[in-house]
Design an enzyme around this catalytic site. Sequence first.
Site, PDB file in Angstrom:
ATOM      1  N   ARG A   1      11.212  13.006   4.228  1.00 47.17           N
ATOM      2  CA  ARG A   1      10.152  12.000   4.202  1.00 47.17           C
ATOM      3  C   ARG A   1      10.749  10.604   4.078  1.00 47.17           C
ATOM      4  O   ARG A   1      11.895  10.428   3.686  1.00 47.17           O
ATOM      5  CB  ARG A   1       9.183  12.273   3.061  1.00 47.17           C
ATOM      6  CG  ARG A   1       9.781  12.129   1.669  1.00 47.17           C
ATOM      7  CD  ARG A   1       8.714  12.212   0.574  1.00 47.17           C
ATOM      8  NE  ARG A   1       7.768  13.294   0.807  1.00 47.17           N
ATOM      9  CZ  ARG A   1       6.451  13.104   0.917  1.00 47.17           C
ATOM     10  NH1 ARG A   1       5.920  11.912   0.817  1.00 47.17           N
ATOM     11  NH2 ARG A   1       5.642  14.117   1.111  1.00 47.17           N
TER      12      ARG A   1
ATOM     13  N   GLU B   1      -4.372  14.919   5.372  1.00 48.62           N
ATOM     14  CA  GLU B   1      -5.508  15.271   4.539  1.00 48.62           C
ATOM     15  C   GLU B   1      -6.342  14.006   4.386  1.00 48.62           C
ATOM     16  O   GLU B   1      -5.814  12.964   3.981  1.00 48.62           O
ATOM     17  CB  GLU B   1      -5.017  15.757   3.169  1.00 48.62           C
ATOM     18  CG  GLU B   1      -6.166  16.227   2.316  1.00 48.62           C
ATOM     19  CD  GLU B   1      -5.748  16.729   0.939  1.00 48.62           C
ATOM     20  OE1 GLU B   1      -4.544  16.875   0.678  1.00 48.62           O
ATOM     21  OE2 GLU B   1      -6.665  16.966   0.126  1.00 48.62           O
TER      22      GLU B   1
ATOM     23  N   LYS C   1      -0.505   8.939  -2.084  1.00 54.89           N
ATOM     24  CA  LYS C   1      -1.892   8.503  -1.936  1.00 54.89           C
ATOM     25  C   LYS C   1      -2.605   8.438  -3.279  1.00 54.89           C
ATOM     26  O   LYS C   1      -3.477   7.608  -3.488  1.00 54.89           O
ATOM     27  CB  LYS C   1      -2.634   9.451  -0.984  1.00 54.89           C
ATOM     28  CG  LYS C   1      -2.321   9.145   0.482  1.00 54.89           C
ATOM     29  CD  LYS C   1      -3.146   9.995   1.418  1.00 54.89           C
ATOM     30  CE  LYS C   1      -2.514  11.337   1.637  1.00 54.89           C
ATOM     31  NZ  LYS C   1      -3.168  12.146   2.663  1.00 54.89           N
TER      32      LYS C   1
HETATM   33  P1  ATP Z   1       0.547  12.218  -0.408  1.00 55.94           P
HETATM   34  O1  ATP Z   1       1.449  13.095  -1.227  1.00 55.94           O
HETATM   35  O2  ATP Z   1       0.846  10.770  -0.461  1.00 55.94           O
HETATM   36  O3  ATP Z   1      -0.901  12.529  -0.570  1.00 55.94           O
HETATM   37  P2  ATP Z   1       0.739  13.942   1.768  1.00 55.94           P
HETATM   38  O4  ATP Z   1       2.038  14.419   2.243  1.00 55.94           O
HETATM   39  O5  ATP Z   1      -0.054  14.878   0.938  1.00 55.94           O
HETATM   40  O6  ATP Z   1       0.926  12.565   1.072  1.00 55.94           O
HETATM   41  P3  ATP Z   1      -0.793  14.318   4.088  1.00 55.94           P
HETATM   42  O7  ATP Z   1      -2.057  13.653   4.468  1.00 55.94           O
HETATM   43  O8  ATP Z   1      -0.830  15.733   3.702  1.00 55.94           O
HETATM   44  O9  ATP Z   1      -0.180  13.444   2.919  1.00 55.94           O
HETATM   45  O10 ATP Z   1       0.319  14.059   5.185  1.00 55.94           O
HETATM   46  C1  ATP Z   1       0.133  14.224   6.562  1.00 55.94           C
HETATM   47  C2  ATP Z   1       1.472  14.365   7.209  1.00 55.94           C
HETATM   48  O11 ATP Z   1       2.268  13.218   6.962  1.00 55.94           O
HETATM   49  C3  ATP Z   1       2.224  15.551   6.653  1.00 55.94           C
HETATM   50  O12 ATP Z   1       2.798  16.244   7.723  1.00 55.94           O
HETATM   51  C4  ATP Z   1       3.250  14.942   5.752  1.00 55.94           C
HETATM   52  O13 ATP Z   1       4.409  15.739   5.680  1.00 55.94           O
HETATM   53  C5  ATP Z   1       3.524  13.598   6.428  1.00 55.94           C
HETATM   54  N1  ATP Z   1       3.976  12.626   5.454  1.00 55.94           N
HETATM   55  C6  ATP Z   1       3.359  12.248   4.310  1.00 55.94           C
HETATM   56  N2  ATP Z   1       4.110  11.351   3.632  1.00 55.94           N
HETATM   57  C7  ATP Z   1       5.232  11.141   4.368  1.00 55.94           C
HETATM   58  C8  ATP Z   1       6.399  10.320   4.210  1.00 55.94           C
HETATM   59  N3  ATP Z   1       6.573   9.533   3.150  1.00 55.94           N
HETATM   60  N4  ATP Z   1       7.340  10.364   5.178  1.00 55.94           N
HETATM   61  C9  ATP Z   1       7.175  11.144   6.255  1.00 55.94           C
HETATM   62  N5  ATP Z   1       6.115  11.935   6.469  1.00 55.94           N
HETATM   63  C10 ATP Z   1       5.141  11.947   5.529  1.00 55.94           C
HETATM   64 MG    MG Z   2      -0.858  16.709   1.374  1.00 59.02          MG
END
Ligand code: ATP
Ligand code: MG
Length: 552
Positions: A258, A34, A268
Amino acid sequence: MSEERSLNFIEEIVEEDIHEGKHGGRVLTRFPPEPNGYLHIGHAKSICLNFGVAQKYGGQTNLRFDDTNPVKEDVEYVDSIKEDVKWLGFEWANELYASDYFDLLYAFAVNLIRQGLAYVDDSTPEEIAEQKGTPTEPGKGNKYRNRSVEENLRLFEEMKNGQFPDGAKVLRAKIDLASPNMHMRDPIMYRIKHAHHHRTGDKWCIYPMYDFAHGESDAIEEITHSVCTLEFIPHRPLYDWFIEKLEIFPSKQYEFARLNLNYTVMSKRKLLQLVTENYVDGWDDPRMPTISGLRRRGYTPASIRDFCERIGVAKRENMIDVGLLEFCIREDLNKTAWRRMAVLDPVKLIITDYPEGKSETVFNENNPEVEGGEGGREIPFSRELWIEREDFMEEPPKKFFRLAVGNMVRLKSAYIVKCEGFKKDEAGNITEIYCTHIPESRSGNDTSGINVKGTIHWVSVPHAKTAEVRLYDRLFQVEDPSNEDGDFKEYINPNSLHILPNAYIEPDLATAVPGKGYQFIRKGYFTLDKNSTPDKLVFNRTVTLKDGWVKK
Ligand code: ATP
Ligand code: MG
């Protein structure tokens, strides 16, 4: 090591699918960020997994921006994400945006309404939450649930046409209000949000929810293996339900644990707070766990890929020690970083029996770890040198093999010197150290027969360049700041940045470029900061030479 390790469970699934001829053996994954922040080391794990699996099995990976929430998203983030994925060494097959599918998604929603599988609900968010029940109590329907297909079609179109204010109505899937899985209790598919979108502008005022947009986007692209993190396990039945009811490409979702890293935060939302509230110098501050921060700190793509490989892909969450990340960059830089001399906390050493005005050059290999040394360079040597303040002691303990009156040390790649005296200022600070040298002890041609235990680094005073050197420590004082009482920011380490404003470096370092790693002998690995200028050189310490972290 990658050739040696056994398959991770995602690879096992992919191999089995290929073996069974599923999708004609085709493998297409996606990385779906995102664009509401910069990528962090957790994303790197997801990137390495998605791109890695596809590469391994002759497949491809799409970069898909999951930009269905207009409010928090920005092109700055899109650009940084592309830069970071490329920098990590991966090439996507297609650059795609979930927002490009808004027309298709709208048509999917209409399709579900026509099938009697979706309805427009006028309830407030509180009412919806209340009617949903609890995990132990079934939810109950409301009067909107029985709206006719015609009425739903009309209302959904009016929602799209902007006839209602934000929050007035939602579109919900009509599934099962008694399902033990709360996500299946008539989840929201669309909400009204009169907001400008970074790509679609003001065309839309209804936006699809993650659960409706994500699986459908996977299906539109014909993704074969949609890999996400464990918290999406309860969403999987919904993912499958939409695909089944719409009879679209049967993408499948798989979940892995994760990455959690200690002494930092990874959400984020929290990283954004650190940036906007000026706890750090932007998303790419070298203390941030972001990919851009790690890059500015001097981490290499290879070291991050190695780290992701070593932590593996598991089905259970755990906490990884940041020491492993530091281990990986040391491993890489030990083989690739050129050795240089830099004096971070300088004091002057004068070789009293070396002629004034004379200078000579001594030779030093760029990287003694590598066969051939990767070439080398001439370093200027003269009567006056900068050395580290800590390499001299007025009253040395036993076994202090550096400088003290009467002691001998080798000046790296040059001569053995003997300390004869020193000078102090009124405040008691040592200002000058006096030595004599052994002319026959020159490195490479040492006929002196003298053995000394200590070798120290130095930089010639008239030839030295000055630089600012920034030393970093962990950004947080506790292992898991998100899991402590109160605000996570209370646990920020107040000493995470230590600036040495007046270091002296050997002249060759004036040609350093950001991203090239150097070992400052005895001091750690460093790289040029991206904001460094020829007039004011700035170096960041990437990591110390040894693991120096002691729990406080
Ligand atoms: P945040 O909660 O920090 O905003 P998010 O999961 O919403 O993180 P996205 O931009 O939606 O962030 O993530 C893109 C991809 O990266 C998704 O497939 C997510 O599952 C993966 N991802 C995000 N954080 C992690 C992590 N700590 N370890 C492994 N994969 C991750
Ligand atoms: Mg997300």
